[in-house]
Design a protein around this motif. Structure first.
Motif, mmCIF file in Angstrom:
data_model
loop_
_atom_site.group_PDB
_atom_site.id
_atom_site.type_symbol
_atom_site.label_atom_id
_atom_site.label_comp_id
_atom_site.label_asym_id
_atom_site.label_seq_id
_atom_site.Cartn_x
_atom_site.Cartn_y
_atom_site.Cartn_z
ATOM 1 N N ASN A 1 -2.310 -2.722 -3.751
ATOM 2 C CA ASN A 1 -1.314 -2.628 -5.355
ATOM 3 C C ASN A 1 -0.237 -3.874 -5.357
ATOM 4 O O ASN A 1 -0.123 -4.591 -3.777
ATOM 5 C CB ASN A 1 -0.144 -1.255 -5.480
ATOM 6 N N HIS B 1 -2.353 2.244 -7.094
ATOM 7 C CA HIS B 1 -3.972 3.128 -6.286
ATOM 8 C C HIS B 1 -2.985 3.429 -5.351
ATOM 9 O O HIS B 1 -2.760 3.150 -4.660
ATOM 10 C CB HIS B 1 -4.592 1.906 -5.897
ATOM 11 N N GLN B 2 -3.904 4.570 -5.118
ATOM 12 C CA GLN B 2 -3.404 5.287 -3.845
ATOM 13 C C GLN B 2 -4.540 4.973 -2.224
ATOM 14 O O GLN B 2 -3.557 4.835 -1.197
ATOM 15 C CB GLN B 2 -4.073 6.933 -3.973
ATOM 16 N N SER B 3 -5.058 4.164 -2.872
ATOM 17 C CA SER B 3 -6.081 4.282 -1.565
ATOM 18 C C SER B 3 -7.028 2.329 -0.710
ATOM 19 O O SER B 3 -7.799 2.257 -0.669
ATOM 20 C CB SER B 3 -7.860 4.979 -1.338
ATOM 21 N N GLU B 4 -6.439 2.039 -2.326
ATOM 22 C CA GLU B 4 -6.393 -0.029 -1.645
ATOM 23 C C GLU B 4 -4.943 -0.345 -1.805
ATOM 24 O O GLU B 4 -3.932 0.114 -2.525
ATOM 25 C CB GLU B 4 -7.540 -0.282 -3.036
ATOM 26 N N ASP C 1 -0.297 7.263 3.131
ATOM 27 C CA ASP C 1 -0.917 8.193 3.586
ATOM 28 C C ASP C 1 -0.382 9.295 3.680
ATOM 29 O O ASP C 1 -0.311 9.578 4.734
ATOM 30 C CB ASP C 1 -2.058 7.656 4.015
ATOM 31 N N THR D 1 1.179 -1.138 -0.160
ATOM 32 C CA THR D 1 0.057 -0.472 -0.221
ATOM 33 C C THR D 1 0.887 1.551 -0.042
ATOM 34 O O THR D 1 1.941 0.903 0.451
ATOM 35 C CB THR D 1 -1.094 0.340 1.282
#
Length: 707
Positions: free
Chosen positions: A74, A69-72, A24, A21
């Motif tokens: 990879n 993907h930024q929020s799920e 964030d 991931t």
């Protein structure tokens, strides 16, 4: 280490898969950073191909910003291959039975170096995820002058779509000493894309980097920081470097290396730390470099590979010079496409290692004409292009187009590999027939310690006949090394700038040239190398039959006026046959003949000769000793021809072992009687023919044997 089953490992691709991931945190760019993958790597993120890389040592990065993907989670997939070379049916083992197609030194070498069934593969250094604001200092090339001038060439990337305005801060400070530093701030404007920024700094009262035997290995730290218009740090990059120069003065008569414009004599050994470089650790490097230092060596030749970065950082800090080989060894492909690939990887090597002050020479190819009828690498592709490119990329260091076998080409090469008393001739004293400008390989293969051999049943079964011979083989290795090192040191007076023994450590349990076995047990050669390589050394010149003269080798910068050289000769019962001394002024950084011996003794009665050098205050500066110097041991029986194909090593007098001269060779050559073949091969390996004749024979051989 051994067996055909190992070859199966490389017949299929290795596929690595994991999920990750993206943290964030604020960022504009996402990169995957691979420290090293061996050998071909193809990378996918979320089932989309993002890039590939060839090589086994160099870091590489892939911008995956548009693939993640930024929020799920990879998915990352890396496919790795390191294929075997196709057999060359018209070649001879172990030199050109394959035409090497990988730009990689550490695979399938055989003949006492790398076992014939080993070809490392895989991701062997860490992989990182890098997040940033799209601005990065990707590389800094540092070049220094002795007056403290520092020239910086920085590769900077702006991966955004906007022009970046900010400042660049450069800070140089002392690392391991108390010298002065320097700072510079300058405005920068970065267009989108990659650009070069150059600056020149000047360090006051520069503290120079020296090898350990000539001074202190003084280092500096460079910090490069890019700030935005609000003075917030956006990215930074650091480098450790030393202020020093190195050059090689070449002529047909002699070579002389200069470190910081001071003549320096090289006392070195070749080094490969592990067969599988993933097994290297900082602790192991520290252990091995300490072994080299305790052996009085000032140089390691990193042989036919690029080592992990921890080795070079350590050599920088302890003042150990490095002679750096590229990843080419013996017979490689001579296709233009292979040249293109080799050029790219050599550039990566020089970019990667170029700021290390310990590195003092680049070598493009090791022994490309090991088969003298195979000269395409040296004369066509890729060696001329590699040499030209390395000279252009780094004009601050000497470059050798190849190591060994082109002694006449002193402008591009000129070093020599010699194996007198080993694979060339039966007598190690034959080396005295050869005047070297620089000798970068010599030595003798000896078995590992008994405890090491018995750890591996397959190995022990094939070498158990040596159980009662190991001490004698170690003694022979020691005799050869001491005699040849001292001969090369005498040559400093007329033509020679140093020696690089082959080699420091065996990578695996085997019969190998290492003076340390793979468990780091010292063979007989280690003590001999240690004794003969003392920076300040007193030595006896002899021809293996009778004494000739006494010498002092002083590689230090200290003179010793009114010193005393003392010699004692004993018979087999320890009784003194001769005991005498002579006063002598020892000059700094020099080699000097003290006197002719003229000893009134029967040479064969001399069981031991003891030498010492004593300063004017009575302190012993150096000691040396010889056992039966005028009755040299013969080359061991069965060497160098008896060979075990499974192990890839010599086995001396094992009765059932084949001869290398009879193993996997061209059928036409088998018409020649085996003893004649062996003798001709030893002569051929010396490569004493003129280059024009060798080239002509090579071209004819291409037509007759290879088409």
């Amino acid at each position: 280490y051994w067996g055909d089953h190992l070859r199966e490992i490389n017949k299929s691709a290795w596929v690595y898969k994991r999920t990750f991931t993206v943290p964030d945190v604020p960022h504009k760019r996402v990169r995957l950073h691979f420290e090293a993958v061996d050998y071909y790597a193809s990378v996918w993120v979320n089932d989309q191909f993002v890039g590939q890389h060839e090589g086994n040592f160099a870091p590489f990065e892939l911008d995956v910003s548009r693939f993640v993907h930024q929020s799920e989670p990879n998915t990352l997939v890396v496919r790795v291959t390191s294929p075997w070379d196709k057999p060359n049916p018209k070649g001879s083992y172990p030199i050109d039975h394959v035409i090497r197609g990988l730009v990689k030194g550490l695979y399938e070498h055989g003949e006492g170096v790398i076992p014939p069934d080993v070809n490392p593969i895989g991701i062997w250094r860490p992989v990182s995820l890098l997040l940033d604001d799209g601005i990065s200092v990707d590389q800094v090339r540092i070049r220094t002058q002795l007056n403290g001038q520092i020239d910086l060439k920085m590769t900077v990337t702006n991966a955004t779509d906007e022009v970046f305005h900010g400042s660049l801060d450069l800070v140089v400070k002392a690392d391991n000493h108390k010298g002065q530093g320097v700072t510079l701030r300058s405005p920068i404007q970065l267009q989108a894309g990659t650009q070069i920024i150059e600056h020149r700094l000047s360090v006051p009262d520069p503290q120079l980097w020296w090898s350990w035997d000539h001074g202190a290995p003084n280092l500096y730290q460079l910090a490069c920081t890019v700030c935005d218009e609000s003075d917030t740090s956006i990215t930074n990059h650091t480098e450790t470097f030393g202020i020093r120069t190195v050059r090689l003065e070449r002529s047909p008569e002699r070579f002389t290396y200069y470190l910081n414009e001071r003549p320096i004599f090289l006392r070195g050994s070749s080094y490969i730390p592990e067969l599988y470089l993933s097994q290297c650790t900082p602790e192991k490097f520290e252990r091995d470099v300490n072994f080299a230092r305790q052996a009085n060596l000032n140089l390691l030749r990193v042989h036919v590979h690029v080592s992990p970065p921890e080795l070079y950082a350590l050599c920088d800090r302890v003042g150990m010079l490095v002679w750096q080989d590229f990843e080419l060894n013996w017979t490689q492909s001579y296709a233009v496409e292979f040249e293109r690939r080799a050029l790219a990887l050599q550039r990566e090597m020089i970019d990667l290692l170029g700021n290390h002050p310990s590195i003092m020479t680049w070598v493009c190819h090791n022994e490309p004409t090991m088969v003298f009828t195979r000269r395409q690498n040296l004369e066509q592709h890729p060696d001329p292009a590699l040499y030209s490119d390395a000279c252009q990329q780094d004009p601050t260091r000497p470059v050798f187009i190849c190591s060994g076998q082109i002694e006449e080409d002193w402008q591009r090469g000129g070093d020599v590999h010699s194996y007198y008393g080993s694979i060339w001739t039966a007598d190690y004293t034959d080396i005295a027939e050869h005047a070297f400008r620089l000798n970068t390989e010599f030595g003798f293969e000896a078995p590992a310690a008994l405890s090491t051999l018995k750890q591996y049943p397959d190995l022990w079964e094939r070498l158990k006949h040596l159980e009662n011979q190991i001490d004698d083989l170690w003694d022979y290795q020691g005799e050869l090394i001491q005699y040849q090192v001292e001969y090369l040191r005498r040559l400093r007076a007329e033509c020679c700038t140093g020696y690089i023994h082959f080699w420091l450590t065996d990578m695996i349990p085997q019969v190998g040239c290492g003076v340390l076995d793979s468990n780091r047990n010292a063979k007989g050669g280690y003590g001999a190398l240690q004794r003969a390589s003392q920076p300040l050394h007193v030595a006896l010149e002899h021809n293996g039959k009778r004494p000739a003269s006494l010498w002092i080798f002083n590689d230090t910068m200290q003179a010793y006026p009114k010193a005393v050289v003392r010699w004692t000769v004993r018979d087999a019962n320890g009784q003194i046959l001769l005991d005498d001394k002579q006063s002598f002024d020892v000059e700094a950084n020099s080699v000097q003949k003290v006197c002719d011996t003229g000893w009134n003794v029967v040479p064969n009665d001399c069981a031991r000769v003891e030498l010492s050098l004593i300063d004017a205050n009575g302190q012993v500066l150096s000691e040396n000793a010889y056992k039966h110097p005028f009755q040299p041991s013969p080359r061991p029986e069965g060497y160098p021809w008896k060979f075990d194909p499974y192990l890839g090593t010599k086995v001396f007098n094992r009765p059932d072992a084949p001869s290398l001269a009879d193993y996997n060779i061209n059928k036409a050559l088998k018409l020649i009687p085996l003893p004649v073949r062996e003798h001709l091969a030893e002569w051929g390996m010396r490569q004493k023919m003129p280059i024009w004749l060798v080239s002509g024979i090579a071209k004819l051989g291409d037509v007759l044997l290879r088409g």
